[in-house]
Design an enzyme around this catalytic site. Structure first.
Site, short mmCIF file in Angstrom:
data_model
loop_
_atom_site.label_atom_id
_atom_site.label_comp_id
_atom_site.label_asym_id
_atom_site.label_seq_id
_atom_site.Cartn_x
_atom_site.Cartn_y
_atom_site.Cartn_z
N CYS A 159 0.18 -97.15 -40.60
CA CYS A 159 0.29 -96.56 -39.26
C CYS A 159 0.79 -95.12 -39.37
O CYS A 159 1.28 -94.71 -40.42
CB CYS A 159 1.24 -97.37 -38.40
SG CYS A 159 2.85 -97.61 -39.16
N CYS A 184 4.36 -94.65 -40.51
CA CYS A 184 4.62 -94.94 -41.92
C CYS A 184 4.36 -93.69 -42.76
O CYS A 184 5.11 -93.39 -43.68
CB CYS A 184 3.72 -96.08 -42.41
SG CYS A 184 3.70 -97.51 -41.32
#
Lengths: 343, 79
Positions: free
Chosen positions: B10, B13
């Site tokens: 994501c 992240c």
């Protein structure tokens, strides 16, 4: 070290900002009138004047509401973590579990990018599949940004209707999915995954930290959605004066019964966050769309999103994904018809 | 020391990974920074929100981002 005296803590800054907030909020209407009609010298009733007025008034209003409420939501959310929600849902009977899961879905911090670890964490802890679904339906659909915007643009009644019907859909859809016993359509590796225990989250957070979490939430959420709010309200302002009043009546009005299912179908692949869609929906209603149809459209856009389905496909087999979309879709459709019938 | 960033890819992240690398470089310490993308491995750490940050096999952050200066503090504390 004299300047230390002036170094304020975050919560003190908050207390100072609060009256400033009220001052701006309550003077927004006279300010907008003064700016548009006195300074710009525009005439009331003119299309451009109305459009400009709408944007200058609505955009700061919604942003002020967002900032204040997100701040408090951030503080409230510091009390709820997925770990605690999971603990609360462990071993709950199905219907009670569905009700709790849907309500916790509103307050527990959730991002669809974390849907997989959350799903695995719930399943591993023995939370029933249907209860997990109640959570997964409520969490994205009934989010704070949607509620604030509905309140700001439509008033508290519509905001409340949205929350109550959204909760009902999440509870009942999750309950039905539970009754259907669809565990066979969960990818088998889900049940083989070992979830570790890290002993984090002892829940002791200082109040000061919670205030900071409120500020962080404002920075993160308002920082992300302001552009969608601006775009949505700009489209709204444009349509406000220029699009004829009954433009949407034939397509999304009460008389067109098929408009409810059609709006839901269109809403699934459309992926927008609440911040962008609510101002658009307010225009649809102003231009003749009925409340039920507009509500159904909005719920479909926010609650049933293609990207989330793609993420969930990693843990769910296709038949379960379609059952999920089907059950929630039917629920939204009933809400749409119901409100078209009542209002 | 061993630092792991847990995340399935994501946006947050990636942001965290970048920030960790900067923090490590600024602290001038020898650390192995690794990104863990396998969901089963991630679940082994018991987190329910990504991104997660693991230092020497201990989960220190989950579900939120941290600034470079916050990360420097966290890393220094767990050294």
């Amino acid at each position: 070290m004299q300047y230390q005296i002036f170094k304020l803590k975050n919560f003190q800054i908050g207390i100072i900002l609060l009256p400033v907030w009220f001052l701006i909020y309550h003077n927004l209407l006279p300010f907008t009138n003064w700016l548009v009609f006195d300074i710009f010298g525009m005439t009331k009733g003119e299309y451009l004047a109305e459009a400009l007025w709408f944007f200058i008034f609505e955009f700061p209003k919604v942003m002020l509401l967002l900032t204040l409420i997100i701040f408090f939501v951030g503080i409230i959310r510091s009390f709820f973590t997925p770990e605690r929600t999971r603990k609360a849902l462990e071993g709950k009977k199905t219907f009670t579990g569905n009700v709790m899961a849907a309500m916790l879905g509103i307050v527990t911090p959730f991002c669809s990018c974390s849907a997989i670890p959350l799903f695995l964490g719930f399943v591993e802890a023995g939370v029933p599949l249907g209860v997990t679904f109640s959570f997964l339906i409520a969490a994205p659909m009934i989010n704070e940004v949607a509620i604030i915007l509905l309140y700001g643009l439509f008033g508290w009644k519509v905001a409340l209707i949205y929350v109550v019907t959204g909760l009902s859909i999440a509870i009942i859809a999750g309950w039905i999915i539970g009754l259907l016993k669809l565990e066979k359509w969960v990818e088998p590796w889900v049940y083989e995954t070992k979830v570790g225990h890290n002993g984090m989250d002892d829940g002791k957070i200082a109040f000061e930290t919670r205030i900071n979490m409120g500020f962080d939430a404002v920075k993160e959420i308002v920082g992300k959605v302001w552009i969608y709010v601006a775009l949505g309200i700009a489209v709204g302002a444009g349509a406000h004066g220029y699009v004829p009043e009954d433009f949407m009546a034939a397509l999304m009005g009460k008389s067109a019964w098929y408009s409810v299912p059609l709006s839901i179908l269109i809403g699934i692949p459309l992926y927008s966050n609440a911040a962008g869609i609510v101002p658009i929906v307010s225009v649809l209603i102003e231009k003749g769309a009925s409340l039920g149809t507009a509500l159904a459209f909005m719920m479909s856009v926010i609650g049933l999103s293609l990207p989330e389905m793609v993420i969930l496909r990693k843990v769910l087999k296709l038949p379960l994904i379609f059952t999920f979309i089907g059950v929630v879709g039917v629920g939204i459709m009933i809400v749409g018809f119901l409100f078209n019938f009542i209002f | 020391m061993e630092i792991k960033i847990l995340g399935t890819g994501c946006a947050n992240c990636k942001t965290l990974e970048k920030a960790v690398n900067i923090a490590v470089a600024e602290l001038k310490i020898a650390a192995k920074v690794e990104k863990v993308e396998d969901i089963q491995q991630i679940m082994g750490y018991g987190i329910m929100r990504t991104p997660g940050l693991v230092i020497n096999e201990k989960v220190v952050l989950s579900g939120k981002l941290a600034s470079v200066s916050e990360l420097k503090e966290i890393i220094a504390k767990h050294q």
